[in-house]
Design a protein around this motif. Structure first.
Motif, short mmCIF file in Angstrom:
data_model
loop_
_atom_site.label_atom_id
_atom_site.label_comp_id
_atom_site.label_asym_id
_atom_site.label_seq_id
_atom_site.Cartn_x
_atom_site.Cartn_y
_atom_site.Cartn_z
N PRO A 193 -26.75 -8.25 -16.44
CA PRO A 193 -26.29 -8.49 -17.81
C PRO A 193 -26.70 -7.44 -18.81
N SER A 194 -27.73 -6.65 -18.49
CA SER A 194 -28.22 -5.71 -19.48
C SER A 194 -28.50 -4.36 -18.85
N GLY A 195 -28.59 -3.34 -19.69
CA GLY A 195 -28.90 -2.00 -19.21
C GLY A 195 -27.68 -1.30 -18.63
N THR A 196 -27.86 -0.03 -18.28
CA THR A 196 -26.83 0.78 -17.66
C THR A 196 -27.04 0.75 -16.16
N GLN A 197 -26.04 0.30 -15.41
CA GLN A 197 -26.19 0.05 -13.99
C GLN A 197 -25.26 0.97 -13.19
N ALA A 198 -25.85 1.81 -12.34
CA ALA A 198 -25.06 2.73 -11.52
C ALA A 198 -24.50 2.02 -10.30
N LEU A 199 -23.30 2.40 -9.91
CA LEU A 199 -22.77 1.94 -8.63
C LEU A 199 -23.59 2.60 -7.51
N SER A 200 -23.51 2.05 -6.32
CA SER A 200 -24.38 2.49 -5.24
C SER A 200 -23.99 3.84 -4.66
N ARG A 201 -22.81 4.34 -4.99
CA ARG A 201 -22.37 5.61 -4.45
C ARG A 201 -21.86 6.52 -5.56
N ALA A 202 -22.13 7.81 -5.40
CA ALA A 202 -21.48 8.82 -6.23
C ALA A 202 -20.20 9.24 -5.53
N TYR A 203 -19.27 9.86 -6.26
CA TYR A 203 -17.97 10.23 -5.70
C TYR A 203 -17.63 11.67 -6.02
N GLU A 204 -16.97 12.29 -5.05
CA GLU A 204 -16.46 13.64 -5.25
C GLU A 204 -14.97 13.54 -5.55
N LEU A 205 -14.56 14.07 -6.68
CA LEU A 205 -13.15 14.01 -7.07
C LEU A 205 -12.30 14.86 -6.13
N ASP A 206 -11.12 14.36 -5.80
CA ASP A 206 -10.22 15.14 -4.96
C ASP A 206 -9.24 15.91 -5.84
N ALA A 207 -8.19 16.44 -5.22
CA ALA A 207 -7.28 17.33 -5.94
C ALA A 207 -6.09 16.63 -6.58
N ALA A 208 -6.15 15.30 -6.75
CA ALA A 208 -5.06 14.61 -7.43
C ALA A 208 -4.85 15.23 -8.82
N PRO A 209 -3.61 15.45 -9.23
CA PRO A 209 -3.36 16.18 -10.48
C PRO A 209 -3.48 15.32 -11.72
N HIS A 210 -3.57 15.98 -12.85
CA HIS A 210 -3.41 15.41 -14.19
C HIS A 210 -4.60 14.57 -14.67
N PHE A 211 -4.96 13.52 -13.96
CA PHE A 211 -6.04 12.68 -14.49
C PHE A 211 -6.66 11.81 -13.40
N GLU A 212 -7.88 11.34 -13.69
CA GLU A 212 -8.57 10.27 -12.94
C GLU A 212 -9.01 9.26 -14.00
N ARG A 213 -8.50 8.06 -13.91
CA ARG A 213 -8.83 7.04 -14.91
C ARG A 213 -9.60 5.90 -14.26
N PHE A 214 -10.80 5.62 -14.78
CA PHE A 214 -11.64 4.54 -14.30
C PHE A 214 -11.50 3.35 -15.25
N ILE A 215 -11.35 2.16 -14.70
CA ILE A 215 -11.12 0.95 -15.51
C ILE A 215 -12.14 -0.12 -15.10
N PHE A 216 -12.85 -0.65 -16.07
CA PHE A 216 -13.85 -1.69 -15.86
C PHE A 216 -13.31 -2.98 -16.47
N VAL A 217 -13.13 -4.00 -15.63
CA VAL A 217 -12.65 -5.31 -16.07
C VAL A 217 -13.81 -6.29 -15.93
N ALA A 218 -14.14 -7.00 -17.00
CA ALA A 218 -15.30 -7.89 -16.99
C ALA A 218 -14.96 -9.24 -17.59
N SER A 219 -15.77 -10.24 -17.23
CA SER A 219 -15.54 -11.60 -17.70
C SER A 219 -16.85 -12.36 -17.74
N ASP A 220 -16.84 -13.49 -18.47
CA ASP A 220 -17.99 -14.38 -18.53
C ASP A 220 -18.06 -15.31 -17.32
N ALA A 221 -17.05 -15.28 -16.46
CA ALA A 221 -17.00 -16.20 -15.33
C ALA A 221 -16.43 -15.47 -14.12
N PRO A 222 -16.65 -15.97 -12.91
CA PRO A 222 -16.09 -15.34 -11.72
C PRO A 222 -14.56 -15.25 -11.80
#
Length: 263
Positions: A193-222
């Protein structure tokens, strides 16, 4: 003047990292100065951060990532980001961005008598935090930052009190990747619930063009992962895929961060 309020640990971390909007950061620092041990707690956190960086300098971790990544097998076709499997979560937390709690502080980030509602201070919302590993020091990437194939990035989240979440990404080729929870899980992951939490893996970006968009979806319930993936796939390939929100129920909060790809 003194105050009965004690700044919770998660907010102390964000003050130390400068992760609040300028006006909110100034107000938080002013409140902290009114607490009997507020400035001492902040100084202790900053001292521990410096000590951690001295023990694990970013350049050393960058060399470790490169050495281990060179031994990786080719990723499965499903991934358009290559997981840096050798990057231990502890190294990611210590070197890609530092979140260190002074001894004696509780993991929940709540002082005695506080409740979960303290994470819902005005203007605070869930957010994504992305750092790129660099030789000199980790570089935090803002929305719209330039990135390229081969960049190693660490994705993290700030839940701001939400209990469950899903992190996906969409790229310029229209590919959708599930970053959290693990592939195959059907339910959103429980969030710290608090603090900055890293995912367990880092990622190397591939050669996909134009953009990489990360989206975080969150809720108060499952909630289920499938609707989020379906919404991401419905958006992928459209002209506004780099910026348009996912089509999701109103009880789900979503934030995103887009990296602009260059050759």
């Amino acid at each position: 003047m003194t105050s009965a309020h004690r700044t919770p640990d998660w907010l102390l971390e964000r003050i130390a990292q400068g992760e609040l909007p300028p006006a909110e950061l100034a107000a938080a620092r002013a409140r902290l100065a009114e607490e009997p041990d507020g400035l001492a707690r902040l100084a202790a956190l900053e001292a521990d951060t410096r000590a951690t960086l001295e023990r694990l300098p970013p350049a050393r971790v960058a060399r470790e990532v490169e050495a281990r990544a060179s031994r990786l097998e080719s990723p499965r076709p499903f991934f358009r980001l290559s997981p840096a499997w050798g990057l231990v979560p502890a190294l990611a937390a210590a070197a890609l961005f530092v979140v260190v709690r002074p001894a004696g502080q509780v993991d929940s980030g709540l002082a005695p008598g506080d409740t979960q509602d303290v994470t819902r201070i005005k203007g605070l919302a869930p957010q994504l935090v992305i750092h790129r590993q660099a030789a000199a020091r980790p570089e935090r990437l803002a929305d719209g930052a330039a990135a390229g194939a081969g960049d190693v990035v660490q994705v993290a989240y700030v839940a701001a009190g939400r209990s469950h979440g899903v992190i996906v990404s969409v790229d310029g080729n229209g590919a959708v990747t599930l970053h959290a929870p693990e592939e195959g899980d059907t339910q959103a992951m429980p969030l710290a619930p608090s603090g900055t939490q890293a995912l367990s893996r880092a990622y190397e970006l591939d050669a996909a063009p134009h953009f990489e968009r990360f989206i975080f979806v969150a809720s108060d319930a499952p909630f289920e992962v499938a609707p989020v993936l379906a919404a991401a796939r419905a958006l992928s390939g459209k002209p506004d895929a780099s910026s348009a929100p996912l089509s999701l129920p109103g009880n789900l909060t979503q934030v995103s961060l887009t990296l602009e790809k260059h050759e």
